[in-house]
Motif scaffolding. Sequence first.
Motif, PDB file in Angstrom:
ATOM      1  N   VAL A 198      -2.406  -3.698  12.026  1.00 29.82           N
ATOM      2  CA  VAL A 198      -1.605  -3.504  10.819  1.00 29.82           C
ATOM      3  C   VAL A 198      -0.246  -2.952  11.235  1.00 29.82           C
ATOM      4  O   VAL A 198      -0.165  -1.996  12.005  1.00 29.82           O
ATOM      5  N   THR A 199       0.828  -3.564  10.721  1.00 26.44           N
ATOM      6  CA  THR A 199       2.195  -3.135  10.990  1.00 26.44           C
ATOM      7  C   THR A 199       2.876  -2.822   9.664  1.00 26.44           C
ATOM      8  O   THR A 199       2.817  -3.630   8.734  1.00 26.44           O
ATOM      9  N   VAL A 200       3.516  -1.653   9.568  1.00 25.62           N
ATOM     10  CA  VAL A 200       4.297  -1.314   8.379  1.00 25.62           C
ATOM     11  C   VAL A 200       5.616  -2.075   8.476  1.00 25.62           C
ATOM     12  O   VAL A 200       6.336  -1.953   9.468  1.00 25.62           O
ATOM     13  N   ASP A 226       9.848   0.616   4.596  1.00 24.02           N
ATOM     14  CA  ASP A 226       9.699   2.053   4.362  1.00 24.02           C
ATOM     15  C   ASP A 226      10.772   2.481   3.356  1.00 24.02           C
ATOM     16  O   ASP A 226      11.815   3.010   3.735  1.00 24.02           O
ATOM     17  N   ARG A 234       4.801   0.457   0.078  1.00 23.93           N
ATOM     18  CA  ARG A 234       5.351  -0.125   1.309  1.00 23.93           C
ATOM     19  C   ARG A 234       4.643  -1.441   1.572  1.00 23.93           C
ATOM     20  O   ARG A 234       3.510  -1.631   1.158  1.00 23.93           O
ATOM     21  N   ASP A 260       0.860  -1.185   0.000  1.00 23.93           N
ATOM     22  CA  ASP A 260       0.000   0.000   0.000  1.00 23.93           C
ATOM     23  C   ASP A 260       0.895   1.232   0.000  1.00 23.93           C
ATOM     24  O   ASP A 260       2.047   1.173   0.431  1.00 23.93           O
ATOM     25  N   HIS A 292       2.992  -4.100   4.306  1.00 20.27           N
ATOM     26  CA  HIS A 292       2.318  -4.111   5.603  1.00 20.27           C
ATOM     27  C   HIS A 292       1.960  -5.540   5.972  1.00 20.27           C
ATOM     28  O   HIS A 292       1.748  -6.371   5.102  1.00 20.27           O
ATOM     29  N   ARG A 293       1.838  -5.780   7.270  1.00 20.76           N
ATOM     30  CA  ARG A 293       1.372  -7.076   7.766  1.00 20.76           C
ATOM     31  C   ARG A 293       0.066  -6.841   8.527  1.00 20.76           C
ATOM     32  O   ARG A 293       0.007  -6.026   9.446  1.00 20.76           O
ATOM     33  N   LEU A 294      -0.968  -7.580   8.144  1.00 22.71           N
ATOM     34  CA  LEU A 294      -2.266  -7.528   8.811  1.00 22.71           C
ATOM     35  C   LEU A 294      -2.419  -8.787   9.639  1.00 22.71           C
ATOM     36  O   LEU A 294      -2.386  -9.907   9.101  1.00 22.71           O
TER      37      LEU A 294
END
Length: 74
Positions: free
Chosen positions: A26-28, A31, A15, A6, A17-19
């Motif tokens: 949600v964790t980025v 980066d 980037r 996303d 992300h983990r859901l």
Amino acid sequence: ALVYGDRAGPGAPMRLHRLSLSDGTVTVLTDPPGDIAGDFFPRLSPDGRTLAFSRRITPGLEDVHLLDLGTGTI
């Protein structure tokens, strides 16, 4: 967990992300620098500890990176 790409906003690099499917957190994960296309094609290792992904600098120029999900280091 589900890993997806996303953008932070229009024109920003992609980037990863983990859901968390258990609680919706949600964790980025990545980066990338703002002057590249971003991070694509995430693949989790069988043990779930490492994430492989492609960092696209420009169309046709990509590097493969490994992200240690335990430490967050690439």
